[in-house]
Design an enzyme around this catalytic site. Sequence first.
Site, PDB file in Angstrom:
ATOM      1  N   ASP A  62       0.840  -1.189   0.000  1.00  0.00           N
ATOM      2  CA  ASP A  62       0.000   0.000   0.000  1.00  0.00           C
ATOM      3  C   ASP A  62       0.884   1.250   0.000  1.00  0.00           C
ATOM      4  O   ASP A  62       1.766   1.396   0.855  1.00  0.00           O
ATOM      5  CB  ASP A  62      -0.880  -0.021   1.261  1.00  0.00           C
ATOM      6  CG  ASP A  62      -2.129   0.823   1.138  1.00  0.00           C
ATOM      7  OD1 ASP A  62      -2.139   1.744   0.301  1.00  0.00           O
ATOM      8  OD2 ASP A  62      -3.099   0.566   1.875  1.00  0.00           O
ATOM      9  N   ASP A  63       0.652   2.153  -0.940  1.00  0.00           N
ATOM     10  CA  ASP A  63       1.376   3.430  -1.013  1.00  0.00           C
ATOM     11  C   ASP A  63       2.891   3.238  -1.131  1.00  0.00           C
ATOM     12  O   ASP A  63       3.663   4.082  -0.661  1.00  0.00           O
ATOM     13  CB  ASP A  63       1.080   4.297   0.220  1.00  0.00           C
ATOM     14  CG  ASP A  63      -0.341   4.858   0.220  1.00  0.00           C
ATOM     15  OD1 ASP A  63      -1.107   4.539  -0.698  1.00  0.00           O
ATOM     16  OD2 ASP A  63      -0.677   5.604   1.159  1.00  0.00           O
ATOM     17  N   CYS A 100      -6.741   3.933  -3.434  1.00  0.00           N
ATOM     18  CA  CYS A 100      -6.960   2.586  -2.889  1.00  0.00           C
ATOM     19  C   CYS A 100      -8.077   1.776  -3.543  1.00  0.00           C
ATOM     20  O   CYS A 100      -7.832   0.771  -4.202  1.00  0.00           O
ATOM     21  CB  CYS A 100      -7.222   2.687  -1.387  1.00  0.00           C
ATOM     22  SG  CYS A 100      -5.884   3.443  -0.458  1.00  0.00           S
ATOM     23  N   ARG A 129      -7.739  -1.477  -6.284  1.00  0.00           N
ATOM     24  CA  ARG A 129      -8.032  -2.854  -5.846  1.00  0.00           C
ATOM     25  C   ARG A 129      -9.168  -3.459  -6.659  1.00  0.00           C
ATOM     26  O   ARG A 129      -9.144  -4.648  -7.004  1.00  0.00           O
ATOM     27  CB  ARG A 129      -8.348  -2.847  -4.352  1.00  0.00           C
ATOM     28  CG  ARG A 129      -7.134  -2.526  -3.517  1.00  0.00           C
ATOM     29  CD  ARG A 129      -7.457  -1.920  -2.147  1.00  0.00           C
ATOM     30  NE  ARG A 129      -6.274  -1.206  -1.676  1.00  0.00           N
ATOM     31  CZ  ARG A 129      -5.276  -1.783  -1.012  1.00  0.00           C
ATOM     32  NH1 ARG A 129      -5.349  -3.062  -0.678  1.00  0.00           N
ATOM     33  NH2 ARG A 129      -4.222  -1.085  -0.653  1.00  0.00           N
ATOM     34  N   LYS A 178      -6.059  -5.671   3.864  1.00  0.00           N
ATOM     35  CA  LYS A 178      -7.003  -4.585   3.589  1.00  0.00           C
ATOM     36  C   LYS A 178      -7.925  -4.933   2.425  1.00  0.00           C
ATOM     37  O   LYS A 178      -7.464  -5.380   1.370  1.00  0.00           O
ATOM     38  CB  LYS A 178      -6.205  -3.312   3.291  1.00  0.00           C
ATOM     39  CG  LYS A 178      -7.008  -2.128   2.791  1.00  0.00           C
ATOM     40  CD  LYS A 178      -6.077  -0.946   2.598  1.00  0.00           C
ATOM     41  CE  LYS A 178      -6.695   0.149   1.767  1.00  0.00           C
ATOM     42  NZ  LYS A 178      -5.782   1.288   1.594  1.00  0.00           N
ATOM     43  N   HIS A 185     -11.311  -2.794   1.438  1.00  0.00           N
ATOM     44  CA  HIS A 185     -11.663  -1.466   0.916  1.00  0.00           C
ATOM     45  C   HIS A 185     -12.500  -1.514  -0.353  1.00  0.00           C
ATOM     46  O   HIS A 185     -12.417  -0.618  -1.209  1.00  0.00           O
ATOM     47  CB  HIS A 185     -10.409  -0.614   0.703  1.00  0.00           C
ATOM     48  CG  HIS A 185     -10.659   0.835   1.019  1.00  0.00           C
ATOM     49  ND1 HIS A 185      -9.656   1.777   1.084  1.00  0.00           N
ATOM     50  CD2 HIS A 185     -11.803   1.516   1.292  1.00  0.00           C
ATOM     51  CE1 HIS A 185     -10.165   2.954   1.376  1.00  0.00           C
ATOM     52  NE2 HIS A 185     -11.471   2.827   1.508  1.00  0.00           N
ATOM     53  N   SER A 244      -8.716   1.243   4.903  1.00  0.00           N
ATOM     54  CA  SER A 244      -7.368   1.669   5.295  1.00  0.00           C
ATOM     55  C   SER A 244      -7.257   1.796   6.812  1.00  0.00           C
ATOM     56  O   SER A 244      -8.220   2.154   7.495  1.00  0.00           O
ATOM     57  CB  SER A 244      -7.036   3.018   4.653  1.00  0.00           C
ATOM     58  OG  SER A 244      -7.032   2.923   3.252  1.00  0.00           O
ATOM     59  N   HIS A 266       1.294   2.322   3.952  1.00  0.00           N
ATOM     60  CA  HIS A 266       0.306   3.362   4.235  1.00  0.00           C
ATOM     61  C   HIS A 266       0.486   3.843   5.678  1.00  0.00           C
ATOM     62  O   HIS A 266       0.823   3.064   6.570  1.00  0.00           O
ATOM     63  CB  HIS A 266      -1.092   2.766   4.047  1.00  0.00           C
ATOM     64  CG  HIS A 266      -2.198   3.755   3.888  1.00  0.00           C
ATOM     65  ND1 HIS A 266      -2.601   4.603   4.899  1.00  0.00           N
ATOM     66  CD2 HIS A 266      -3.030   4.016   2.835  1.00  0.00           C
ATOM     67  CE1 HIS A 266      -3.619   5.339   4.479  1.00  0.00           C
ATOM     68  NE2 HIS A 266      -3.892   5.010   3.228  1.00  0.00           N
ATOM     69  N   ASP A 296      -0.407  -0.795  -4.853  1.00  0.00           N
ATOM     70  CA  ASP A 296      -1.721  -0.295  -5.277  1.00  0.00           C
ATOM     71  C   ASP A 296      -1.642   1.097  -5.886  1.00  0.00           C
ATOM     72  O   ASP A 296      -2.523   1.496  -6.643  1.00  0.00           O
ATOM     73  CB  ASP A 296      -2.720  -0.316  -4.114  1.00  0.00           C
ATOM     74  CG  ASP A 296      -2.444   0.737  -3.046  1.00  0.00           C
ATOM     75  OD1 ASP A 296      -1.274   1.149  -2.888  1.00  0.00           O
ATOM     76  OD2 ASP A 296      -3.399   1.136  -2.349  1.00  0.00           O
ATOM     77  N   ASN A 297      -0.610   1.859  -5.539  1.00  0.00           N
ATOM     78  CA  ASN A 297      -0.371   3.190  -6.114  1.00  0.00           C
ATOM     79  C   ASN A 297       0.939   3.708  -5.540  1.00  0.00           C
ATOM     80  O   ASN A 297       1.571   3.040  -4.712  1.00  0.00           O
ATOM     81  CB  ASN A 297      -1.518   4.162  -5.825  1.00  0.00           C
ATOM     82  CG  ASN A 297      -1.976   4.195  -4.381  1.00  0.00           C
ATOM     83  OD1 ASN A 297      -3.093   3.769  -4.049  1.00  0.00           O
ATOM     84  ND2 ASN A 297      -1.125   4.685  -3.491  1.00  0.00           N
ATOM     85  N   LYS A 313       0.850   9.814  -5.397  1.00  0.00           N
ATOM     86  CA  LYS A 313      -0.467   9.225  -5.169  1.00  0.00           C
ATOM     87  C   LYS A 313      -1.575  10.214  -5.515  1.00  0.00           C
ATOM     88  O   LYS A 313      -1.449  11.404  -5.275  1.00  0.00           O
ATOM     89  CB  LYS A 313      -0.578   8.794  -3.702  1.00  0.00           C
ATOM     90  CG  LYS A 313      -1.927   8.225  -3.293  1.00  0.00           C
ATOM     91  CD  LYS A 313      -1.933   7.800  -1.839  1.00  0.00           C
ATOM     92  CE  LYS A 313      -3.308   7.303  -1.419  1.00  0.00           C
ATOM     93  NZ  LYS A 313      -3.316   6.781  -0.036  1.00  0.00           N
TER      94      LYS A 313
END
Length: 537
Positions: free
Chosen positions: A37-38, A77, A81, A130, A132, A155, A244, A294-295, A325
């Site tokens: 994540d991130d 996010c 996904r 996660k 989301h 998140s 994240h 994811d990004n 992001k």
Amino acid sequence: MGTPSPRVVLVLAAALAGLLAPRAAYGQPNFIVILADDVGWGDLGANWAETKETPHLDELAAEGTRFVDFHSAASTCSPSRASLLTGRLGARNGVTHNFAVTSAGGLPLNETTLAEVLREAGYSTGAIGKWHLGHHGRHHPSFRGFDYYFGIPYSHDMGCTDTPGYNLPPCPPCPWHGAAARVARRDCYMEVALPLFENLAIVQQPVNLSSLAARYVEAATRFIQRASDSGRPFFLYLALAHMHVPLGVPPPSPASSRGIYGASLSEMDALVGRIKQVADSHGKGNTLLWFTGDNGPWAQKCELAGRLGPFVGAWQQQRGGSSAKQTTWEGGHRVPALAYWPGRIPAKRTSRALLSTLDVFPTLVALAGAALPPNRRFDGVDVSPVLFGWSDVGHKVLLHPNSGAAGKDGEIEALRLAQYKAFYTTGGAMACDGSIGPAEHHQPPLIFNLDRDIQEQEPLDVASREYQAVLPAVSRAYTQALEDIATDNVSVADYSKDPAVTPCCNAQHVACRCQEPGTHAAALDHGTERRAARLCL
């Protein structure tokens, strides 16, 4: 031409068998998709020499294939996904921005997930981490094709905890008294604690973030063991909390000079190394492990954000605002990606094919010998020839949707055509210094040649021969893409909100605390039924 000798026929047959082996002779492989994540492209040492905290990921790169032109399907996010699990952009699957704690909907129920296809093909399916993509009713992962779920519904900054870790601005721990819960805190969720689910049950609220990574490893290990014991192939979707915010407080890494972020990156690296070890122990060569993000990094979090590597979006930085992001600059969606499958995927290989998380769905479906769902179009493609080193050709055109910065969420206003990147909209995301680049619409579009300008610093001069030569192709690709989406079977997500759907272990307690935090399992009322936690392998 004469008849080939028997020896030549045997050699050709052996070569053909080798090419077909990954799909046929070895049966259905196991799949592990690890989604960080991130995470920044430069957060892997294999990508960026300044990064020293990822020895296990670097080993994974050395023993598999590293993809250096790999992109998330969106720059935030939920849309990212949803696209990974459907192979379709948010403009098709309906998920164009993030779901909330009070969201009544989620990924539209008429969208088919990768887990649903693989379970139908005989796989044990597990989601850890996660989600989301909606937690209420049938949007919960237990109803979206996963036999087993262990994780958080959104998140981990979307609920308070007793171990708040590091964030900017910092957030306090969960309150114990009602008055504290009503104190307004900018960017902090204080009224409801972050829940941890096992299947349909809340097993901890608030989550202990300090032990969450270890619990994910334990859950993944149990899932892999039980799936292996059952004799069925498995699909594990492991969506990490790292990197994240809030970042946890792991022991400092001796290899890191990056403080809290470096220590957290080391923890993530060790987690991935442990999952690889567990997978190898259950038959090395039977499992495809695919690691990606994811990004890109959340730039406004400053020293708690990851490294962009060379993808700094210099044109935007010069005007203020973020190029990471939420944006369609390379730093927002170009993510690290590694694929490991001993004996099948070449080791020590670097691929420059233009690929995306959109490709995970059709690729794994093909490798499993299953069929894509009918009556819809896909943005992802089967890239198994690239995985196996037979080709280094990916997408010619790749679309980048608006993801929370300028422009309407989910709309396509940036695209890649070979080495060219075109922007119809820029700006709108916050940088570390608090600046937000002005939202600008570009007609004709800004066009960068990434082969010469990976930093996206200087767009082509509109009067130049190069610009005039590439603009018709860009315009044609853009028009065709929008027409293709407009004529597809497009879904619409329900983004309505209802406080009654908030995951709550015990509404009688402040912040929905469980009576015995960490030990008491309370069933979640989805409005339709109440079930105890169970394993369904």
